[in-house]
Scaffold this active site. Structure first.
Site, short mmCIF file in Angstrom:
data_model
loop_
_atom_site.label_atom_id
_atom_site.label_comp_id
_atom_site.label_asym_id
_atom_site.label_seq_id
_atom_site.Cartn_x
_atom_site.Cartn_y
_atom_site.Cartn_z
CG ASP A 24 -0.27 -0.02 2.54
OD1 ASP A 24 -0.04 1.07 3.11
OD2 ASP A 24 0.04 -1.13 3.03
CG ASP A 109 -6.06 4.14 7.82
OD1 ASP A 109 -5.90 3.40 8.81
OD2 ASP A 109 -5.20 4.96 7.44
CD GLU A 111 -3.41 4.66 10.88
OE1 GLU A 111 -2.39 4.55 11.58
OE2 GLU A 111 -3.40 4.49 9.65
#
Length: 219
Positions: A24, A109, A111
């Site tokens: 990625d 994502d 986080e």
């Protein structure tokens, strides 16, 4: 991402038995660099398509086109949410900027977000926000997944089970440089992951002149 393909059911994207190694990226990568990575075994790439500060990543369409031209058949994107941007609007903006036909799976994502004004709130609020993004993706007919680690998920989402209950595949991070799920411990109600980010410095990408995390899923 520390950041940061595959669609599980294990279905839409995880089917190709040989497409199990890739990376990625969060920067632009050229066609020739991707061609180099293919020579080192890359079969898929996941491109950042939405910034943590709440805007589409304009590099994403360029990188996806370069990856396609280099022969990388499986191309996904990842979306770094911003809590202060309407969840439906940001998913829609992301897809409009990239083009729904230019990627397979959109990975949320999850986080800690360091961008000013975009940080997460309490786990319940965050969980509801994720549910809204998932609903937005469903309304657009997207294939979706979740990227996180046990540590980050527990900080941001707590006991939230929204991703697993929506049957989204899990792409988890653990930088042990091992292409194996033997290290996985369930979190977020996921009992089995779909893909692993096993290093934050993919060696083949470095040799090809760009930075990428290394990702893997089993045949």
């Amino acid at each position: 991402m520390h950041l940061a393909f595959v669609t599980v059911v294990l279905a839409a994207v995880l089917v190709p038995s040989l497409a199990n190694f890739g990376g990625d990226i969060a920067t632009n990568v050229t066609q020739s660099q991707f061609e180099c990575a293919v020579n080192y075994g890359w079969q898929f790439v996941i491109v950042r398509s939405y910034h943590s500060y709440g805007a589409p990543d304009t590099n994403a369409p360029i990188a996806l086109a370069a990856a396609k031209a280099a022969g990388i058949q499986y191309r996904d994107v990842y979306h770094f949410p911003c809590l202060t941007v309407d969840p439906i609007q940001q998913v829609t903006d992301n897809v409009n900027a990239v083009g729904a036909s230019n990627f397979g799976t959109l990975w949320f994502d999850i986080e800690v977000n360091p961008s000013p004004g975009c940080g997460w709130a309490d786990p319940m609020t965050n969980c509801n926000f994720l549910q809204s993004m998932i609903q937005a993706g469903n309304n657009l007919g997207l294939t979706m997944g979740v990227y996180s680690s046990a540590y980050e998920w527990n900080i941001v989402m707590g006991n939230c089970t929204a991703g697993a209950e929506a049957n989204l595949p899990l792409w988890y991070a653990h930088f042990d440089n091992t292409k194996s799920f033997n290290d996985f411990s369930p979190f977020g109600h996921w009992q089995q992951p779909a893909m692993k980010q096993y290093t934050d410095a993919d060696a083949s990408a470095t040799l090809c002149g760009f930075s990428a995390d290394g990702d893997w899923y089993p045949n």
